[in-house]
Each structure stands twice: as structure tokens, then as C-alpha cells.
Design a protein around this motif. Structure first.
Motif, short mmCIF file in Angstrom:
data_model
loop_
_atom_site.label_atom_id
_atom_site.label_comp_id
_atom_site.label_asym_id
_atom_site.label_seq_id
_atom_site.Cartn_x
_atom_site.Cartn_y
_atom_site.Cartn_z
N VAL A 1 0.83 -1.21 0.00
CA VAL A 1 0.00 0.00 0.00
C VAL A 1 0.87 1.26 0.00
CG1 VAL A 1 -1.74 1.32 1.27
CG2 VAL A 1 -1.94 -1.17 1.12
N SER A 2 1.95 1.24 0.78
CA SER A 2 2.79 2.43 0.90
C SER A 2 3.81 2.59 -0.22
CB SER A 2 3.52 2.42 2.25
OG SER A 2 4.45 1.36 2.31
N GLY A 3 3.97 1.56 -1.05
CA GLY A 3 4.87 1.65 -2.19
C GLY A 3 6.25 1.08 -1.96
N ALA A 4 6.54 0.60 -0.75
CA ALA A 4 7.86 0.00 -0.50
C ALA A 4 8.04 -1.30 -1.26
CB ALA A 4 8.05 -0.23 0.99
N THR A 5 6.93 -1.96 -1.58
CA THR A 5 6.94 -3.22 -2.33
C THR A 5 5.90 -3.15 -3.43
OG1 THR A 5 7.63 -4.51 -0.40
CG2 THR A 5 6.57 -5.71 -2.18
N LYS A 6 6.25 -3.58 -4.62
CA LYS A 6 5.31 -3.60 -5.74
C LYS A 6 4.57 -4.93 -5.77
CE LYS A 6 5.00 -2.92 -10.74
NZ LYS A 6 5.75 -2.62 -11.98
N PRO A 7 3.24 -4.91 -5.85
CA PRO A 7 2.49 -6.17 -5.92
C PRO A 7 2.88 -6.99 -7.14
CG PRO A 7 1.02 -4.32 -5.49
CD PRO A 7 2.35 -3.73 -5.86
N THR A 8 2.88 -8.29 -6.98
CA THR A 8 3.08 -9.17 -8.13
C THR A 8 1.85 -9.15 -9.03
OG1 THR A 8 4.45 -10.61 -6.75
CG2 THR A 8 3.65 -11.53 -8.82
N SER A 9 0.68 -9.04 -8.42
CA SER A 9 -0.56 -8.93 -9.17
C SER A 9 -1.60 -8.23 -8.31
CB SER A 9 -1.08 -10.32 -9.60
OG SER A 9 -1.34 -11.13 -8.45
N GLY A 10 -2.72 -7.86 -8.95
CA GLY A 10 -3.77 -7.15 -8.25
C GLY A 10 -3.61 -5.65 -8.36
N SER A 11 -4.49 -4.91 -7.71
CA SER A 11 -4.46 -3.45 -7.79
C SER A 11 -4.78 -2.85 -6.43
CB SER A 11 -5.46 -2.94 -8.84
OG SER A 11 -6.79 -3.27 -8.46
N ILE A 12 -4.28 -1.63 -6.23
CA ILE A 12 -4.54 -0.86 -5.01
C ILE A 12 -4.92 0.54 -5.43
CG2 ILE A 12 -3.57 0.00 -2.84
CD1 ILE A 12 -1.58 -2.35 -2.96
N LEU A 13 -6.07 1.00 -4.97
CA LEU A 13 -6.58 2.32 -5.35
C LEU A 13 -6.76 3.19 -4.13
CD1 LEU A 13 -7.85 0.10 -7.47
CD2 LEU A 13 -9.17 2.06 -8.26
N LEU A 14 -6.39 4.45 -4.26
CA LEU A 14 -6.63 5.46 -3.24
C LEU A 14 -7.55 6.51 -3.84
CD1 LEU A 14 -5.76 6.42 -0.33
CD2 LEU A 14 -4.17 7.95 -1.52
N ARG A 15 -8.74 6.61 -3.27
CA ARG A 15 -9.77 7.51 -3.81
C ARG A 15 -9.97 7.33 -5.30
NH1 ARG A 15 -8.64 13.09 -0.30
NH2 ARG A 15 -9.92 12.49 1.48
N GLY A 16 -9.99 6.07 -5.71
CA GLY A 16 -10.29 5.72 -7.10
C GLY A 16 -9.10 5.74 -8.03
N GLU A 17 -7.93 6.15 -7.57
CA GLU A 17 -6.74 6.24 -8.42
C GLU A 17 -5.77 5.12 -8.06
OE1 GLU A 17 -3.01 9.30 -9.38
OE2 GLU A 17 -4.45 9.76 -7.78
N ARG A 18 -5.29 4.41 -9.06
CA ARG A 18 -4.35 3.33 -8.80
C ARG A 18 -3.02 3.88 -8.29
NH1 ARG A 18 -4.32 -1.84 -12.78
NH2 ARG A 18 -2.76 -2.39 -11.19
N ILE A 19 -2.55 3.30 -7.20
CA ILE A 19 -1.27 3.71 -6.64
C ILE A 19 -0.27 2.57 -6.63
CG2 ILE A 19 -2.24 5.56 -5.22
CD1 ILE A 19 -2.07 3.65 -2.81
N ASP A 20 -0.72 1.33 -6.90
CA ASP A 20 0.22 0.21 -6.87
C ASP A 20 1.30 0.41 -7.93
OD1 ASP A 20 -0.96 -1.64 -9.37
OD2 ASP A 20 -2.51 -0.55 -8.26
N GLY A 21 2.52 0.17 -7.53
CA GLY A 21 3.65 0.32 -8.44
C GLY A 21 4.28 1.70 -8.41
N ARG A 22 3.63 2.67 -7.78
CA ARG A 22 4.22 4.00 -7.68
C ARG A 22 5.30 4.03 -6.60
NH1 ARG A 22 1.85 8.15 -10.34
NH2 ARG A 22 -0.23 7.83 -11.22
N ARG A 23 6.17 5.03 -6.69
CA ARG A 23 7.22 5.18 -5.70
C ARG A 23 6.62 5.57 -4.34
NH1 ARG A 23 9.38 8.89 -9.42
NH2 ARG A 23 9.14 10.43 -7.76
N PRO A 24 7.30 5.22 -3.24
CA PRO A 24 6.78 5.59 -1.92
C PRO A 24 6.55 7.09 -1.75
CG PRO A 24 8.50 3.94 -1.69
CD PRO A 24 8.48 4.34 -3.13
N ASP A 25 7.44 7.92 -2.29
CA ASP A 25 7.27 9.37 -2.14
C ASP A 25 6.04 9.86 -2.90
OD1 ASP A 25 9.06 8.76 -4.47
OD2 ASP A 25 8.84 10.91 -4.81
N GLU A 26 5.75 9.25 -4.04
CA GLU A 26 4.56 9.64 -4.80
C GLU A 26 3.29 9.25 -4.04
OE1 GLU A 26 5.97 9.28 -9.43
OE2 GLU A 26 5.41 7.44 -8.41
N ILE A 27 3.30 8.06 -3.45
CA ILE A 27 2.13 7.60 -2.70
C ILE A 27 1.95 8.44 -1.45
CG2 ILE A 27 1.19 5.66 -1.39
CD1 ILE A 27 2.46 3.80 -3.47
#
Length: 246
Positions: free
Chosen positions: A52-78
């Protein structure tokens, strides 16, 4: 689940080679909600936090914050999108004062313009809320563990999050210190209305803090519900407490 969705975790998985640390976890949180994440050591709680915080990128699936995908983003961006977190092992800038540690959060992690509010007032208010105002000029490496935990919370709050993720804030504290930390978190939630996702081995504290609890075992969700319902869940009793059910 009624109300606007703040966080949505959809079939999130993380594998390290042949080891599945988290497998297909799904849950959602509303704005302002307090949700607990429980499980024995190795259940996947920290890995899920890291996804969720961006320290680890999911192998699969998605994570959304207020409808926007954040999975795979850098920790500072999240972080700048509104996710603040603490760590079980606190690592403040030891050679800097308590006040300076909090200023770093405001200056470099805030999701809003750090100059929108007078910095002195914002730091002072936050230090009052976490009970560190009298230690504002002390070096962080001179603090007790309980005070360093409070500083960790303050640094995360300084980023102005809409979701605060707390990783075992009460670990290593005495019963008196844990009770004080619990009261602090309750007061912060009441005053700020911020949503909190909480990992905590202190079950009594989690049951008092959280409206809903999600239980993990070996990386998979095995239960979700109110605190009273989750402690009576047979799968949770077997996995978490190691007890046989009738």
C-alpha cells in the motif's frame, strides 16, 4: 459498505520466487474509518503494508486510493497522494531535534503546500497532539522508546495524510505507556477524523480502536468483521490463537 471508498485493495498478491507472502487479498476502507489488520508473525501484514505504501510492488492485483491506482508508484509519490505510515522499528533522525524531525515531514512529504499554513503553528499544534511539545528541542536519540513512537506518529501526520498506517505503535511499551498511546490515537482520530489502518499485536488495544478487523493467515484473508465478530471467528481462533474450536 456505505460511504465513499478511500482505499481499495483488489486481489493483491506478492510472491518472492516460490514463496507467496500475500495471496489475493481484498478489502476496502471508507474515509475516516479505523481498521485493524491482525495475524501471527509471518501472516503477511507488513508485506501488505509495504504494498500500500509503495515500498513493495504487488506481483498482481491493484490498489486504489480515492479511485486512483497507486500500486507500483514510488513511496514518495504515494505519500504525497495521502498515505502516511509508521514503522515498527522507529528510525528518527537522531541528531536532529524532535521539532526538526517533524519539520522534515511537513517540508518534504506533505501532500499539500507546506507553506499554506504557518509552519511554526502547524508543528506546535502537532507536537501538542502527540504529547511531545515539552520535548520539542530534545534530540531524537535522547528520547525514550515511547516518545520515539510518538515522534514516528507525528512525522507521519506531518505529511498531511488521508490514510495513516500504523505498524505496531505499542510494540515494546509498558502497559501504562500502551494505555497512553491508545488514548493519543483515539484523540487524534476524534480531532482529525483521519482514516487509520492499524497493525497491532496488542489485541485489547486493537479491539478498542478499530471499527472493523481483517485477519490474515499465511498471506490470505481468513476473516473480516467487527472486533466482537472476529474474535469469535473459528478460522481466526485456529490460526491466530492456535486453539481448537468446538
Amino acid at each position: 459498505m456505505s460511504g465513499p471508498m478511500l482505499l481499495e485493495v483488489n486481489e493483491a498478491s506478492k510472491a518472492y520466487g516460490g514463496l507467496l507472502a500475500v495471496g489475493g487479498v481484498c478489502f476496502a476502507m471508507r474515509e475516516h474509518e479505523m481498521v485493524g489488520l491482525m495475524g501471527a508473525n509471518g501472516a503477511g501484514k507488513t508485506t501488505l503494508f509495504n504494498m500500500v505504501s509503495g515500498a513493495t510492488k504487488p506481483t498482481s492485483g491493484s490498489i486504489l486510493l480515492r479511485g486512483e491506482r497507486i500500486d507500483g508508484r514510488r513511496p514518495d509519490e504515494i505519500c504525497r497522494r495521502g498515505v502516511g505510515r509508521t514503522y515498527q522499528i522507529v528510525r528518527p533522525f537522531g541528531g536532529m531535534s524532535v521539532e526538526e524531525n517533524v519539520i522534515v515531514g511537513f517540508r518534504y512529504g506533505s501532500r499539500v503546500d507546506p507553506l499554506a499554513t504557518p509552519l511554526h503553528e502547524a508543528v506546535e499544534q502537532l507536537l501538542h497532539e502527540v504529547g511531545l511539545i515539552d520535548q520539542r528541542h530534545r534530540l531524537a536519540n535522547q528520547l525514550t522508546l515511547a516518545a520515539r513512537k510518538r515522534l514516528e506518529v507525528a512525522r507521519a501526520l506531518a505529511t498531511r495524510p488521508v490514510l495513516l498506517m500504523l505498524d505496531e505503535v505499542m510494540a515494546g511499551l509498558t502497559p501504562t505507556e500502551s494505555a497512553a498511546a491508545l488514548a493519543m490515537l483515539q484523540a487524534l482520530h476524534q480531532r482529525r477524523g483521519i482514516a487509520m489502518l492499524i497493525v497491532e499485536h496488542n489485541l485489547r488495544a486493537m479491539m478498542q480502536l478499530c471499527e472493523r478487523v481483517i485477519a490474515l493467515d499465511h498471506g490470505r484473508k481468513i476473516g473480516e468483521g467487527t472486533p466482537s465478530a472476529i474474535i469469535e471467528n473459528e478460522a481466526v481462533i485456529r490460526a491466530y490463537l492456535g486453539a481448537e474450536t468446538a
